[in-house]
Design a protein around this motif. Structure first.
Motif, PDB file in Angstrom:
ATOM      1  N   VAL A 294       2.909   6.860  -0.561  1.00 25.21           N
ATOM      2  CA  VAL A 294       3.523   5.532  -0.675  1.00 25.21           C
ATOM      3  C   VAL A 294       4.885   5.421   0.191  1.00 25.21           C
ATOM      4  CG1 VAL A 294       4.190   3.502  -1.602  1.00 25.21           C
ATOM      5  CG2 VAL A 294       2.393   4.705  -2.583  1.00 25.21           C
ATOM      6  N   LEU A 295       5.685   6.422  -0.155  1.00 24.66           N
ATOM      7  CA  LEU A 295       6.926   6.728   0.446  1.00 24.66           C
ATOM      8  C   LEU A 295       6.860   6.818   1.962  1.00 24.66           C
ATOM      9  CD1 LEU A 295       9.890   6.136  -0.004  1.00 24.66           C
ATOM     10  CD2 LEU A 295      10.075   8.849  -0.689  1.00 24.66           C
ATOM     11  N   GLY A 296       5.827   7.774   2.342  1.00 21.06           N
ATOM     12  CA  GLY A 296       5.541   8.162   3.779  1.00 21.06           C
ATOM     13  C   GLY A 296       4.676   7.289   4.656  1.00 21.06           C
ATOM     14  N   GLY A 297       4.396   6.046   3.939  1.00 18.85           N
ATOM     15  CA  GLY A 297       3.632   5.270   4.762  1.00 18.85           C
ATOM     16  C   GLY A 297       2.095   5.309   4.873  1.00 18.85           C
ATOM     17  N   ARG A 298       1.754   6.602   4.081  1.00 16.47           N
ATOM     18  CA  ARG A 298       0.124   6.852   4.214  1.00 16.47           C
ATOM     19  C   ARG A 298      -0.569   5.737   3.109  1.00 16.47           C
ATOM     20  NH1 ARG A 298       2.865  11.389   3.776  1.00 16.47           N
ATOM     21  NH2 ARG A 298       2.266  11.929   1.632  1.00 16.47           N
ATOM     22  N   ALA A 299       0.154   4.971   2.574  1.00 16.45           N
ATOM     23  CA  ALA A 299      -0.616   3.995   1.696  1.00 16.45           C
ATOM     24  C   ALA A 299       0.391   3.026   1.525  1.00 16.45           C
ATOM     25  CB  ALA A 299      -0.955   4.523   0.179  1.00 16.45           C
ATOM     26  N   ASP A 300      -0.205   1.644   1.481  1.00 11.26           N
ATOM     27  CA  ASP A 300       0.516   0.440   1.178  1.00 11.26           C
ATOM     28  C   ASP A 300       1.141   0.384  -0.010  1.00 11.26           C
ATOM     29  OD1 ASP A 300       0.194  -0.426   3.825  1.00 11.26           O
ATOM     30  OD2 ASP A 300      -1.829  -1.211   3.349  1.00 11.26           O
ATOM     31  N   ALA A 301       0.384   0.934  -1.064  1.00 10.84           N
ATOM     32  CA  ALA A 301       0.671   0.865  -2.420  1.00 10.84           C
ATOM     33  C   ALA A 301       0.145   2.109  -3.167  1.00 10.84           C
ATOM     34  CB  ALA A 301       0.290  -0.291  -3.136  1.00 10.84           C
TER      35      ALA A 301
END
Length: 305
Positions: free
Chosen positions: A203-210
């Motif tokens: 999530v922190l790296g932007g690979r998942a929205d949540a």
């Protein structure tokens, strides 16, 4: 002479199963019924190598309280701990609620205790859905549940990283497939990271929205500097019955009672802090009925994957 040898072989054959059904060390047990070598399994809710080191002082406590040798076993995944229980290679294990109700389909288990959580002050802890603090997302139903959004679960058999996030998504309108764990329309994509720390990183790296994560683990990652404090924002939580410590029922009632006492009489503040517990309280199989019901409804009630 021949008859004597036949009789001896017959007696040894009868005795062999009795020896095998004792502890995981081949049958040698202490006066309290606990195997003289007690093998303890841990689910990897953080990286396995860190998990074993973290629980070293706890192993020392059990050795002192029970008068037996303790060996700690950390599997690479949830299924590894259950396989070790089912094969008799470990006697005692720390399982998530979901892993426990899945495992009881494979081996007869007796839940012993769970911790009184240091954050909630109760036998329950919190599963959370988190987003990047810098994102505009603030509401699960209106901001996350929709086409194009992506979601990260932890291990598929994780209670707070898989089952309870799925419960929250279901309540918000997501319809995850009970046959294909990676299909949750209208979400574009869901992934399974394998652990809470990996979900936070995704999530922190932007690979998942949540993503779904155990809240107290997120707080620990923040304290350790693995996740910048405040970098992830919680948008929804759900209380979860605490992780049960379970024993193979085949150990017998004396051993079960002795093992439970080793937890409920734990008083050392440093060990309790290490275990994320204020103290321990007894639990029964019925305490996990909600987990059984929801796991069955959402397709997670089968064998540990």
């Amino acid at each position: 002479m021949r008859i004597s040898r036949i009789l001896l072989a017959f007696v040894l054959a009868l005795a062999a199963p009795l020896t095998a059904c004792g502890g995981s060390d081949g049958g040698a047990v202490a006066a309290n019924g606990v195997p003289k070598t007690l093998r303890v399994g841990l689910i990897p809710n953080v990286a396995p190598e860190r998990q074993k080191a973290q629980y070293g002082p706890f192993g020392d406590h059990l050795e002192h309280a029970l008068g037996v040798k303790v060996e700690l076993f950390v599997a690479a995944d949830y299924a590894g701990v259950v396989t070790a229980l089912a094969s008799g290679r470990i006697d005692l294990a720390y399982l998530g609620g979901l892993t426990y109700v899945q495992a009881e389909r494979q081996v007869e288990l007796t839940p012993l205790v769970t911790e009184i959580d240091r954050e909630t002050g109760s036998p329950r802890y919190l599963s959370a859905i988190v987003v990047r603090a810098a994102s505009p997302y603030r509401n699960l139903r209106s901001d996350i549940v929709g086409p194009g959004r992506t979601f990260a679960f932890g291990d598929v058999s994780s209670t707070s990283g898989s089952l309870y996030p799925r419960i929250m998504l279901d309540a918000a309108g997501v319809r995850c497939s009970t046959r294909r764990m990676d299909e949750c329309p209208p979400l574009k994509r869901v992934t399974f990271t394998g652990g809470h720390d990996a979900t936070a990183a995704a999530v922190l790296g932007g690979r998942a929205d949540a993503g779904g994560i155990e809240l107290r683990i997120l707080h620990r990652l923040e304290r350790e500097g693995k996740v910048p404090a405040g970098a992830l924002r919680v948008i929804e939580t759900r209380p979860v019955m605490g992780y049960p410590w379970v024993a193979r029922t085949a150990l017998g009632d004396r051993a079960v009672q002795a093992l439970a006492r080793a937890f409920t009489t734990m008083r050392d503040p440093r060990t309790l802090e290490l275990m994320r517990a204020r103290r321990y309280t007894r639990v029964t199989a019925r305490d996990y009925d909600e987990v059984r019901r929801q796991a069955g409804r959402l397709g997670l009630g089968g064998a540990v994957r």
